[in-house]
Design an enzyme around this catalytic site. Structure first.
Site, PDB file in Angstrom:
ATOM      1  N   SER A 109      67.707 -56.194  15.057  1.00  0.00           N
ATOM      2  CA  SER A 109      68.399 -54.903  14.980  1.00  0.00           C
ATOM      3  C   SER A 109      69.917 -55.151  14.953  1.00  0.00           C
ATOM      4  CB  SER A 109      67.960 -54.034  16.161  1.00  0.00           C
ATOM      5  OG  SER A 109      68.426 -52.726  16.034  1.00  0.00           O
ATOM      6  N   HIS A 141      60.382 -49.619  14.556  1.00  0.00           N
ATOM      7  CA  HIS A 141      61.492 -50.533  14.841  1.00  0.00           C
ATOM      8  C   HIS A 141      61.234 -51.380  16.099  1.00  0.00           C
ATOM      9  CE1 HIS A 141      65.546 -51.989  14.447  1.00  0.00           C
ATOM     10  NE2 HIS A 141      65.888 -51.568  15.641  1.00  0.00           N
ATOM     11  N   ASP A 142      60.564 -50.780  17.072  1.00  0.00           N
ATOM     12  CA  ASP A 142      60.266 -51.485  18.325  1.00  0.00           C
ATOM     13  C   ASP A 142      59.442 -52.752  18.116  1.00  0.00           C
ATOM     14  OD1 ASP A 142      61.639 -50.126  20.226  1.00  0.00           O
ATOM     15  OD2 ASP A 142      59.915 -49.139  21.140  1.00  0.00           O
ATOM     16  N   ASP A 177      58.887 -49.704  10.192  1.00  0.00           N
ATOM     17  CA  ASP A 177      60.231 -49.505  10.746  1.00  0.00           C
ATOM     18  C   ASP A 177      60.999 -48.566   9.818  1.00  0.00           C
ATOM     19  OD1 ASP A 177      62.811 -49.651  11.730  1.00  0.00           O
ATOM     20  OD2 ASP A 177      62.889 -51.835  11.777  1.00  0.00           O
ATOM     21  N   ARG A 230      69.217 -40.728  24.466  1.00  0.00           N
ATOM     22  CA  ARG A 230      68.103 -41.658  24.567  1.00  0.00           C
ATOM     23  C   ARG A 230      66.836 -41.091  23.938  1.00  0.00           C
ATOM     24  NH1 ARG A 230      67.204 -46.896  24.520  1.00  0.00           N
ATOM     25  NH2 ARG A 230      65.648 -47.617  25.973  1.00  0.00           N
TER      26      ARG A 230
END
Lengths: 401, 401
Positions: free
Chosen positions: A149, A374-375, A341, A219
């Site tokens: 990332s 993405h994680d 992602d 968040r």
């Protein structure tokens, strides 16, 4: 049980010139190292971190069993990045809230807390600071720079700023710059923080408050973009939260509590018909993530790091031509992306691959079919781990034991 | 120049029972009609609206040239939904802030403004209220119910609640329910509003304030999800805002002002290196949209309408089986989706199409290759307009002139 990691700090009295024209002096960098530097100092691997991470990349702290580093599944003895063979360095970036000098520290001139006066730092600035740390550690050339990332952006920038100081760049789930949509999500998160009345223009420390409302919203937005639509549907779908009947509304269990005994299964209970109570599991999850984050993350750091993301764009000074921008890079590359992602899609990694191939560089590329969005770059996936292990095995063979 | 539209209001003294168990009485519905009801009352088309819209579907208000209705490109004399042939009805939903009874009106029992005490309303409740309006207008059966997005959910719900009162359902850019990700975006927007200190638990009217910060954030999030990544890159990309050099930072033109004369082109100027100033065009656009929205939209209405979206799920009472849920529908259907719509993707429309085909219903389906994301349903696209025109032409042929 993982190995024991020990955080260290290095002080830098001299001014670091920043991209903005400002500079930082008398700053500290927090870092950790794992494994042993070999005799010819050729086995060092620098790991760069993303938004919500730090120098604590692997291992646990003494007496804290649950304190695994954020990439502990990837890095350690016998792991894909094997600390029995590599000397791994994790460093916390300037402006962070996890140990290196940041907005909650004091300005050396005034003795006052920086707050909103902490200078804007960029990916390039972080790389410069990391290079100075390596000078002090006596490491002239890295075996590899590795990051996911925003960390991948730093690895890419290393190949342009210090091509002679590294042999490999491993760029995971990253991009050559942010899209308009990426910037848009960052901007909404920043506005939530900046417009929180407790932000006080970034000088909230003086007022003894924290802009928690804004941090929570920031968040929550972030979390949505880290997960794929598919994995969200699989994990949460339209499931309702903790079973409770509308009649017992007054006795809702506290958030995070288990299901009330004797109630119907969540999906069978009636709706609460409320706009403010938690109805769906996904709402409970997001609120929990937002609350947790607002307890430990610094609001000014959030602004700084998202801005560093926005600004990164090595092609900008080359008329938008990424091929020309990457001509300076001499490292060998591994790029990895994940099919689901949507924050940094495989397409973005392919742009980097193409620009490198245009320059006839050595490039390996793996597009991993993983459901986690993405994680995924932080999670265990056999193919992903296999690709990383095999690439680092090949680097290890170049290095003296 | 479009035709002149005239808003009307109908009072309903009797209580409307709601899905939640609560009820509403002494309420008003704002509505407009265009065209002429034919002799056998068979040419009426009901248009249902989405989040940020109203009964003002087409035409302009007398003396206000720029007051076109939100679907004026679709509906009017000679347009795809031709008001020379159809009697078109637009109705504002309960809980809205555009004319029908909503949270900013007074509770008939107490004379106090409803605020957060306005009952939660669902898609099913809106359809019931619309059916009562049709009773009063003397319309027993509609030629069609038409809606996009949340309006499409109402059209779908009509086919289940009043199958005998309609012949066609036209469901555009819609879905059979929200995904976890859809709910997640709604929840973040709601949290931004509810945690705004000016929200006062939904009773902000009493305090003479408006939770504008929260509304701005909510709208910014919404806007991101309405546009496709592609169209955002095309419209804004990474373009910087109004050219100005860092040296002249103190003299930034006011937001919305044109480019400073003599400055470099936006993409060539240096970054401002600021976390709070507007750097990119996309930021300027989102802030503008947020500001505008917070000036006219009601915070409680935003909560109510997003909750109605969350709750809609006709398959829920059929064990999640959409085919069984749609068995009651007897209308003929047109469904339209747009390839780049990631809010309500074509996949979601196809789920409805499949469930209808499982029930051997008459279904037409068009998947329009348009770049504009969810917003495409409001925009001109020759293929989209062609599909709508042709479908409504075929309905017109069933109707007595």
């Amino acid at each position: 049980m993982s190995f024991i990691a020990t955080p260290q700090t290095m002080h830098f009295p001299d001014a670091l010139p920043l991209q903005s024209g400002a500079s930082l002096r008398d700053y500290h960098l927090a870092y950790e190292t794992y494994g042993t530097l070999n005799a010819d100092r050729s086995n060092a691997v620098l790991v760069c971190h993303a938004l919500n991470a730090s120098h604590h990349v692997a291992g646990v702290y003494a007496g804290q069993d649950k304190s695994e580093g954020w990439w502990d599944n990837m890095i350690g003895p016998g792991k894909p990045v094997d600390t029995d063979r590599f000397f791994v360095i994790g460093v916390n970036n300037l402006g962070s809230c996890f140990g290196s000098t940041g907005p909650m520290h004091n300005h050396p001139d005034t003795g006052e807390v920086y707050g909103a006066d902490f200078p804007v730092v960029t990916v390039e600035d972080w790389v410069d600071a990391q290079a100075r740390l390596l000078d002090r550690l006596g490491i002239q050339q890295l075996a590899a720079v590795l990051g996911g990332s925003l960390g991948g952006m730093q690895a890419l920038s290393w190949t342009l700023q210090y091509p002679e100081r590294m042999r490999h760049a491993v760029v995971v789930a990253s991009a050559p710059n942010l899209t308009a949509e990426n910037i848009a999500f960052n901007e909404v998160a920043r506005r939530a923080i900046v417009t929180d009345p407790d932000f006080h223009g970034g000088h909230f420390y003086r007022h003894g408050v924290i802009p928690k409302r804004g941090l929570r919203i920031a968040r929550m937005i972030g979390h949505i973009t880290y997960l794929s639509d598919d994995v969200m549907n699989e994990k949460f779908g339209r499931s309702l939260r903790a079973p409770t009947l509308p009649a017992s509304r007054g006795s809702l269990p506290p958030e995070g509590a288990g299901p009330a005994r004797g109630g119907p299964a969540p999906d069978l209970r009636d709706y609460l018909y409320s706009t403010q109570d938690i109805e769906f599991q996904i709402e409970s999850y997001l609120r929990y993530q937002g609350d947790k984050f607002s307890d430990y993350f610094d609001a000014n750091t959030y602004l700084l790091i998202t801005r560093a993301l926005d600004y990164f764009d090595p092609a900008r000074t080359h008329g938008g031509n990424l091929t020309r921008a990457l001509a300076r890079a001499t490292a060998k590359f591994l790029l990895v992306s994940f099919t689901t992602d949507w924050r940094f899609s495989p397409q973005r990694s392919r742009e980097i691959v193409k620009a490198l191939l245009d320059n006839r560089r050595s490039v390996s590329y793996a597009e991993i079919d993983a459901p986690h969005g993405h994680d995924a770059f932080l999670l265990d996936d056999a193919r992903y781990m296999g690709v990383m292990r095999s690439y680092f095995d090949s680097i290890a063979k170049e290095v003296q034991p």
